[in-house]
Design an enzyme around this catalytic site. Structure first.
Site, PDB file in Angstrom:
ATOM      1  N   SER A 105       0.828  -1.197   0.000  1.00  0.00           N
ATOM      2  CA  SER A 105       0.000   0.000   0.000  1.00  0.00           C
ATOM      3  C   SER A 105       0.864   1.249   0.000  1.00  0.00           C
ATOM      4  CB  SER A 105      -0.902   0.029   1.239  1.00  0.00           C
ATOM      5  OG  SER A 105      -0.155   0.362   2.401  1.00  0.00           O
ATOM      6  N   ASP A 106       0.351   2.316  -0.612  1.00  0.00           N
ATOM      7  CA  ASP A 106       0.944   3.622  -0.364  1.00  0.00           C
ATOM      8  C   ASP A 106       0.776   3.899   1.125  1.00  0.00           C
ATOM      9  OD1 ASP A 106       2.113   6.103  -0.700  1.00  0.00           O
ATOM     10  OD2 ASP A 106       0.918   6.625  -2.449  1.00  0.00           O
ATOM     11  N   PHE A 107       1.536   4.824   1.647  1.00  0.00           N
ATOM     12  CA  PHE A 107       1.578   5.030   3.089  1.00  0.00           C
ATOM     13  C   PHE A 107       0.259   5.612   3.592  1.00  0.00           C
ATOM     14  CE2 PHE A 107       6.354   4.976   4.109  1.00  0.00           C
ATOM     15  CZ  PHE A 107       6.566   3.977   3.175  1.00  0.00           C
ATOM     16  N   GLY A 108      -0.519   4.776   4.277  1.00  0.00           N
ATOM     17  CA  GLY A 108      -1.824   5.191   4.760  1.00  0.00           C
ATOM     18  C   GLY A 108      -2.951   4.911   3.796  1.00  0.00           C
TER      19      GLY A 108
END
Length: 752
Positions: free
Chosen positions: A291-294
């Site tokens: 995932s992208d961060f968050g």
């Protein structure tokens, strides 16, 4: 389950020490020695059966997962901030998955990377080589340069003890205002796919895992965390997914980063269609999805949809959440094991379990020289009336003028997580002095830094009037997290350009940006060089280009419009999106953006709408001239499965060595209901004065870019239509000089 302490048949530490002790490593760097933690890790690892390097990555992964407890497995599903035992000097960074020493699992270290090693896994951030921005790399139209770009980054990542490099970025430049266009490869999916695939190979040849991002449709920063993208399936596949498909099939990329936004109502990081149906089932992707961060929004739904690793830390992939999902049956242990297996196979494949984590020293001089060579091949000569460029070094005086960002320091890249802290920088003045010294010039330089509000513009005008020639620097530096407010240059630079140019007609304008910009003064300026954000070697790169020590050879990877109204995203529904009363589970509005321009994006839009751009996709001049002639296309009739050869001659008819990029476009039959043409081939050809070369570009219907095909949404597959296909050859999308055609005919009783 295997227990630590069994006799292991193969000792690997001697090999690890040898690999860490060599004095030079790939990427122009010097090594460091392994730490005590590495030595202790190796002592344990020598007893573990999955550390047998004679076994396949898949078998080693199977043995490892079989030996793990549930708690260990869960801990490996997400990142966590903290001290790295192998590199305690790195403080407490947050781009890693902690290791499990008793299992021989190392700390898995991650860095950003579309334009050099950005936000990494040390605190403070490690310095690295600031390369030209990725859109500049796209302007090179040179796959070999893309490999060198990736090789340099991969080598530096290896030197600094990193394992995964979050690059390349391949979201398309649908929107000129997108704050992250500088991280990406322009508006054409084929160009982006070709260059990204080569960059991936350059990275992964250093045993660093590359990552294609941001999957998918993260094409604007405004509302990126919440926006829902509404798009037709054929548009999705033919444009926005195509670079990712090519990166999987041609680049063999090890990982994919899913994006923040929603696609057709579902977050990208829990989108079953994107992560499983397309990525795994249709493309055969064998790596892992991070995932992208968050960007993770659930536990079982995300894992079941194909997300394998939550970053930056566990918000949903927590011990309690995973165990609860297993208990209620919404998640199975097979899915947990699968998520781990996908990442571990890549880690074993690239030797991450088998080398100590050491943090060496990057060879700044060697890699700086490489960065300069790359940047010189990315610049695009947009305009050169009266052959003002290259500048004559025999002039007596030069005025160097611009706003502080562009004239006082190197423009080393954009903002956000991709920001590189450069090992060194070369300012415009320093670079100009270096180049003049090489040329034996005694020209006097007067530098004027124009205030943000143009309050001292008179001083710049006076300097321009007194100088033999003017070098005027302008641009825009963008950033992750926000889009540009408009396509115009900021800080009253348009007024500055007009005033300075009026004072001295021998003004060479250098643009330093990462997007197309509006140019209301274009007819006032004789010469315009698009240098992008050139990276740490900015000063040397720009001066070498302006004085002819390097010949501009780039081509625009994006279209420059005359006005915002001319673009395909000039309505609010298309950007930034509209609120229509669609709410999320908390009652918040979900902005809706509509890709209702369909396939008419980039040059396809300008072709289809018959709108003349300011500077077209593929445009780029040189200090010499070229002629493309004698087109031959074979075969003229095909069943749609055979390779098509497009041959022609390219000749340098000028007086300087340089490079031309002949471009091959294909126009599909009318029944396809497609824009007038699509890019299907190109080649960068370097020629000496008077040299002539025969070039053959192959159009392979079976290639990963599906050059003859359209996406059939009903059949959920690609199909090739019968009919006439136009072949166009030129040196830009709006300068087609040679045309031909082929016919596709399916034999009776056969199907494609």
């Amino acid at each position: 389950m295997f227990k630590v302490g069994k006799k292991f048949k193969k000792l690997v530490w001697s090999t690890l020490v040898l690999s860490a002790a060599v004095t030079a490593i790939a990427g122009g760097a010097f090594s460091a020695q392994p730490t005590q933690a590495n030595a202790e890790q190796a002592a344990v690892s020598s007893q573990l059966p999955w550390m047998d390097t004679s076994l396949s990555p898949e078998k080693r992964t199977e043995l490892l997962i079989d030996a793990m407890t549930l708690d260990q497995k869960i801990q490996q599903l997400a990142g966590m901030r903290g001290v790295i035992p192998e590199l305690v000097e790195c403080g407490s960074p947050g781009r890693h998955i902690p290791g499990i020493p008793e299992l021989g699992i190392p700390t898995f270290r991650i860095t950003n990377g579309p334009v050099g090693l950005g936000g990494g896994d040390c605190s403070p951030q490690d310095k690295a080589t600031a390369l030209p921005v990725a859109i500049g790399l796209a302007a090179s139209f040179d796959p070999s340069l893309a490999y060198a770009f990736g090789d340099l980054m991969g080598g530096e990542a290896r030197t600094l003890g990193l394992h995964e490099l979050e690059a390349p970025g391949m979201n398309l430049a649908r929107l000129g205002e997108n704050g992250r266009n500088f991280e990406y490869m322009g508006e054409d999916p084929y160009l982006a796919g070709v260059l990204s695939s080569k960059e991936i190979k350059g990275i992964q040849d250093n045993d660093i895992i590359a990552m294609s991002k941001h999957y998918a449709l993260n094409d604007q920063e405004q509302n990126r965390m919440s926006v829902n993208v509404n798009i037709d399936e054929n548009v999705l596949h033919e444009l926005y997914l195509l670079p990712f498909e090519m990166s999987v099939k041609d680049g063999n990329v090890g990982s994919i980063m899913c994006s923040y936004n929603r696609v057709s109502g579902t977050y990208a990081c829990e989108n079953e269609y994107l992560l499983n149906t397309v990525l795994r089932d249709q493309w055969g992707f064998k790596g892992y999805v991070q995932s992208d961060f968050g960007a993770t929004h659930s536990t079982a739904p995300a894992l079941n949809a194909g997300l394998d690793l939550e970053m930056q830390s566990a918000k949903f992939f927590t011990n309690a959440n995973i165990k609860a999902a297993l208990a209620d049956g919404s998640l199975t242990m097979d899915t947990v094991n699968q998520a781990l297996s996908r990442r571990y196979v890549q880690m074993f494949k690239y030797g991450i379990f088998d080398r100590p984590i050491v943090r060496g020293t990057i060879d700044a001089e060697t890699n700086g020289s490489k960065a300069r060579d790359i940047a010189e091949q990315t610049a695009v000569l947009l305009k050169n009336e009266g052959n003002l460029l290259p500048l004559d070094p025999s002039v007596d005086s030069i005025a160097l003028i611009g706003k502080s960002t562009y004239v006082d320091a190197a423009v080393a890249g954009g903002g956000g997580s991709s920001r590189v802290i450069p090992l060194y920088t070369v300012s415009p003045l320093q670079g100009l002095q270096n180049t003049l010294e090489k040329l034996g010039s005694n020209a006097a330089i007067t530098k004027v830094t124009v205030a943000a509000d143009n309050s001292n513009l008179d001083e710049a005008v006076a300097a321009a009037k007194d100088a033999d020639v003017v070098i005027l620097l302008a641009g825009v530096v963008t950033s992750e997290g926000r889009d540009r407010p408009s396509l115009s240059l900021p800080d009253s630079q348009d007024d500055m350009i007009s005033a300075v140019t009026a004072a001295n007609k021998k003004t060479a304008l250098v643009l330093k940006d990462g997007d197309p910009v509006l140019m209301p003064w274009v007819n006032e300026v004789p010469s315009i060089l698009e240098a992008w954000n050139p990276g740490q070697e900015d000063g040397n790169v720009v001066a070498n280009l302006l004085f002819g020590l390097a010949n501009p050879s780039g081509k625009l990877p994006v279209t420059y419009p005359v006005s915002k109204a001319d673009t395909p995203t000039s309505t609010s529904e298309r950007y930034p999106g509209v609120n229509q009363g669609v709410l999320d589970s908390t009652g918040k509005e979900i902005p809706q953006v509509y890709y209702s321009e369909g396939l008419e994006m980039g040059y396809r839009w300008y072709d289809a709408q018959n709108i003349k751009p300011l500077f077209a996709f593929g445009h780029g001049l040189s200090y010499t001239n070229f002629d493309i002639s004698k087109l031959v296309v074979t075969p003229k009739t095909t069943d749609g499965t055979k390779k098509i050869q497009v041959s022609f001659f390219v000749e340098n008819t000028g007086k300087a060595a340089g490079a031309e990029v002949p471009q091959v476009y294909l126009g599909l039959p009318k029944a396809a209901n497609e824009p007038p043409k699509r890019l299907v081939g190109f080649e960068k050809v370097w020629l000496k004065p008077g040299e002539k070369k025969r070039v053959t570009i192959t159009i392979d219907p079976a290639a990963s870019n599906h050059p003859l095909s359209i996406w059939d949404s009903n059949a959920d597959t690609w199909k090739t239509l019968d009919g006439e296909y136009k072949v166009y050859v030129g040196n830009s999308s709006d300068n087609i000089t040679l045309t031909d055609s082929i016919n596709v005919r399916t034999p009776v009783g056969h199907s494609k």
